[in-house]
Design a protein around this motif. Structure first.
Motif, PDB file in Angstrom:
ATOM      1  N   THR A  28       0.691  -1.119  -0.065  1.00  0.00           N
ATOM      2  CA  THR A  28      -0.015   0.158  -0.104  1.00  0.00           C
ATOM      3  C   THR A  28       0.868   1.210  -0.070  1.00  0.00           C
ATOM      4  N   LEU A  29       2.090   1.267   0.842  1.00  0.00           N
ATOM      5  CA  LEU A  29       2.697   2.698   1.051  1.00  0.00           C
ATOM      6  C   LEU A  29       3.592   2.569  -0.471  1.00  0.00           C
ATOM      7  N   PHE A  31       2.469   1.706  -3.223  1.00  0.00           N
ATOM      8  CA  PHE A  31       1.432   2.119  -4.409  1.00  0.00           C
ATOM      9  C   PHE A  31       1.393   3.652  -4.176  1.00  0.00           C
ATOM     10  N   HIS A  32       1.188   4.210  -2.755  1.00  0.00           N
ATOM     11  CA  HIS A  32       1.076   5.511  -2.497  1.00  0.00           C
ATOM     12  C   HIS A  32       2.429   6.407  -3.244  1.00  0.00           C
ATOM     13  N   ALA A  35       2.031   6.953  -6.866  1.00  0.00           N
ATOM     14  CA  ALA A  35       0.603   7.511  -7.170  1.00  0.00           C
ATOM     15  C   ALA A  35       1.255   8.922  -6.744  1.00  0.00           C
ATOM     16  N   LEU A  36       1.756   9.297  -5.978  1.00  0.00           N
ATOM     17  CA  LEU A  36       2.001  10.572  -5.443  1.00  0.00           C
ATOM     18  C   LEU A  36       2.871  11.217  -6.491  1.00  0.00           C
ATOM     19  N   LYS A  39       0.141  11.007 -10.191  1.00  0.00           N
ATOM     20  CA  LYS A  39      -1.101  11.631 -10.238  1.00  0.00           C
ATOM     21  C   LYS A  39      -1.193  12.935 -10.767  1.00  0.00           C
ATOM     22  N   GLU A  40      -2.097  13.197 -11.608  1.00  0.00           N
ATOM     23  CA  GLU A  40      -2.144  14.448 -11.917  1.00  0.00           C
ATOM     24  C   GLU A  40      -0.863  15.074 -12.775  1.00  0.00           C
TER      25      GLU A  40
ATOM     26  N   GLU B 102      -4.283  13.475  -2.314  1.00  0.00           N
ATOM     27  CA  GLU B 102      -4.557  13.132  -3.749  1.00  0.00           C
ATOM     28  C   GLU B 102      -4.897  12.021  -3.997  1.00  0.00           C
ATOM     29  N   LEU B 103      -5.016  10.853  -3.104  1.00  0.00           N
ATOM     30  CA  LEU B 103      -5.688   9.691  -3.370  1.00  0.00           C
ATOM     31  C   LEU B 103      -7.141   9.931  -3.395  1.00  0.00           C
ATOM     32  N   MET B 111      -5.894   2.132   1.868  1.00  0.00           N
ATOM     33  CA  MET B 111      -4.657   2.771   2.621  1.00  0.00           C
ATOM     34  C   MET B 111      -5.143   2.974   4.121  1.00  0.00           C
ATOM     35  N   ARG B 120      -6.424  -6.465   3.365  1.00  0.00           N
ATOM     36  CA  ARG B 120      -7.146  -5.918   2.095  1.00  0.00           C
ATOM     37  C   ARG B 120      -8.437  -6.584   2.024  1.00  0.00           C
TER      38      ARG B 120
END
Lengths: 270, 251
Positions: A28-29, A31-32, A35-36, A39-40, B102-103, B111, B120
């Motif tokens: 999860t971390l 992925f974050h 994404a950070l 994203k955008e 942002e998510l 998360m 999960r």
């Protein structure tokens, strides 16, 4: 006589976090982190490709100005191999330097195993560089498609490379909690290290007085080993990888030891 | 078994910055009156055991309430003493714990849930219920930064209370959302308690404490001033406020 408090603290908690949960948290971390970064942004993953591709072109040009002998190996492939390996190091360290300080909110409120933070930065970088490696594969097939059983060395070299990075990442992430100077210093140090490592030149060109330094730079052994295996099909020479392994063990040991020692007070400091 | 046990727990914080703390590391052991440190928790002992307990914590600002919760949550370690916590702790210290602007709402549920200790598969199984409770269906795929404050708070509360926590820590900031959601969240906490969770609640609101707790721990200057049945402690607390021993509106 003032009263002194002994540092005897004992903590007993159940249940202990399960390994499976930690793996999911790591995922999860990571992925974050990915994404950070993307994203955008329009170009998305293109950004991870941009720098190495640009540098490959730049150094291919520079090589026509100043001669850099690379034997039978086509220079673009030579420099691209170095750059893919180097990207893993430089991006991982840049990501790791903010991996703890970027999660202040979380760390102050939720108890999580903190080593997962630099580890997540490293995993996210590995995914990014994996895409870069695919591009490198195209270059490889175009210039010099060879095959050798010595390719089996690649996972071993990658393993040493990743362990070195895990040690470095945890050291830098931790140091940045105590001294925010680290965050400012890291880009400059990475640049210095880039020129000190045989990314766009072979180690054989290093002047005599710098040989010792180059030898103990772990990236020398790692980059030259990748190149030796992938571009010539030869097993890496022991005098290359022995110093790299010694440095890796030292850095990883120090990194994990300091993490173990300071993990408990991180949330009080950030 | 649920159990929270503190024995002579002390926690010190440095008044200095990180770099200086390291510079001083190991050369000296701080003394009790060293001006470079302060002790938000300075010798606290208490214990609660068994399921369905409801403990309130009162005290002026700076009396160590939040530090106490953070010690139970395991976010911070005691400097000395013995802390024992049996049962999965669910920290509702702040409702945005781990929420990432942002998510999207969906990604945040995953998360946040994993951060709080869920697997999960467990989260995906409860996904609809989480979205329903927060009342954000139709917005799950929108980045969190476009949510209203109320939506974010409801989502945070909803994710957190879907974790099978055994020891639930609630900091005073939980009076959230509109009147309807406040009622819903109080019911939700009570439901969790009836399923056996222990509730530890920090509040300045004596009415809330009277209603939601059976016992109260009164902290003063990092020490336990009183610990006992809610009514008794509240009466003593009120008497102390009236005699001017502690300010009504803590500074």
């Amino acid at each position: 006589m003032t009263k002194r408090f002994p540092a005897d603290r004992r903590v007993n908690r159940t249940p202990a976090p399960s390994i499976r949960w930690m793996v999911e948290l790591l995922r999860t971390l990571a992925f974050h982190r990915i994404a950070l970064r993307y994203k955008e942004s329009l170009l998305g993953f293109g950004w991870i490709l941009l720098q190495p591709v640009a540098l490959t072109l730049i150094f291919t040009y520079i090589r026509r100005v100043a001669d850099i002998p690379t034997g039978d190996i086509p220079y673009p492939l030579f420099v691209a191999t170095g750059l893919v390996a180097w990207s893993l190091t430089s991006v991982a360290i840049a990501q790791a330097s903010i991996s703890i300080t970027g999660y202040t909110d979380v760390l102050k409120r939720i108890a999580i195993p903190k080593l997962l933070l630099p580890l997540a930065a490293l995993s996210a970088t590995l995914a990014d560089v994996g895409i870069l490696a695919l591009l490198w594969g195209g270059l490889f097939l175009y210039f010099q498609p060879i095959f050798s059983w010595n390719f089996l060395w690649v996972p071993v070299i990658l393993g040493v490379h990743l362990l070195l990075l895990l040690g470095l990442c945890s050291l830098i992430a931790l140091a940045n909690v105590f001294f925010r100077d680290i965050g400012h210093a890291v880009p400059h140090l990475i640049q210095l290290w880039f020129f000190a490592s045989p990314v766009f030149y072979p180690t054989s060109l290093v002047p005599k007085e710098f040989r010792l330094l180059a030898r103990w730079n772990p990236m020398t052994g790692i980059i030259e080993s990748y190149r030796s295996v992938l571009l010539t099909g030869h097993a890496p020479a022991p005098d290359l990888w022995i110093p790299a392994i010694v440095v890796t063990v030292a850095v990883l040991g120090l990194g994990l030891f300091l993490f173990w020692k300071f993990e408990g007070i991180l949330a009080d400091l950030i | 078994m649920r159990r929270v046990l503190f024995e002579e727990v002390r926690k010190r914080f440095s008044r200095q910055r990180g770099a200086k703390i390291v510079a001083n590391w190991g050369f000296w052991r701080p003394t009790a009156d060293d001006p470079r440190w302060f002790w938000p928790i300075n010798g606290v002992s208490f214990s609660i055991e068994g399921s369905g307990r409801r403990l309130g914590i009162i005290g002026a600002n700076g009396s160590g309430k939040t530090t106490l919760l953070r010690l139970i949550a395991g976010v911070t370690q005691p400097t000395s003493g013995w802390v024992e916590v049996h049962g999965r702790v669910l920290p509702l210290l702040e409702l945005f714990s781990g929420m990432q602007p942002e998510l999207t709402g969906r990604e945040n549920i995953l998360m946040g849930g994993v951060l709080l200790g869920m697997r999960r598969r467990e989260i995906l199984g409860k996904f609809d219920s989480i979205v329903d409770f927060a009342g954000i269906s139709g917005f799950v795929d929108m980045p969190l930064k476009h949510y209203s404050l109320g939506m974010m708070m409801r989502l945070g509360f909803s994710v957190a209370t879907h974790v099978e926590g055994k020891i639930i820590l609630v900091d005073e900031a939980w009076g959230i959302g509109d009147a309807e959601f406040q009622k819903k969240s109080a019911e939700r906490l009570d439901e969790l308690r009836q399923r056996g969770a222990t509730l530890i609640l920090v509040s300045h609101d004596l009415e809330v404490l009277r209603r939601l707790t059976d016992e109260i721990l009164w902290l003063h200057g990092g020490r336990v001033e009183a610990f006992g049945p809610s009514e008794k402690v509240i009466a003593r607390y009120l008497a102390a406020v009236q005699s001017g021993k502690i300010p009504t509106q803590p500074a």
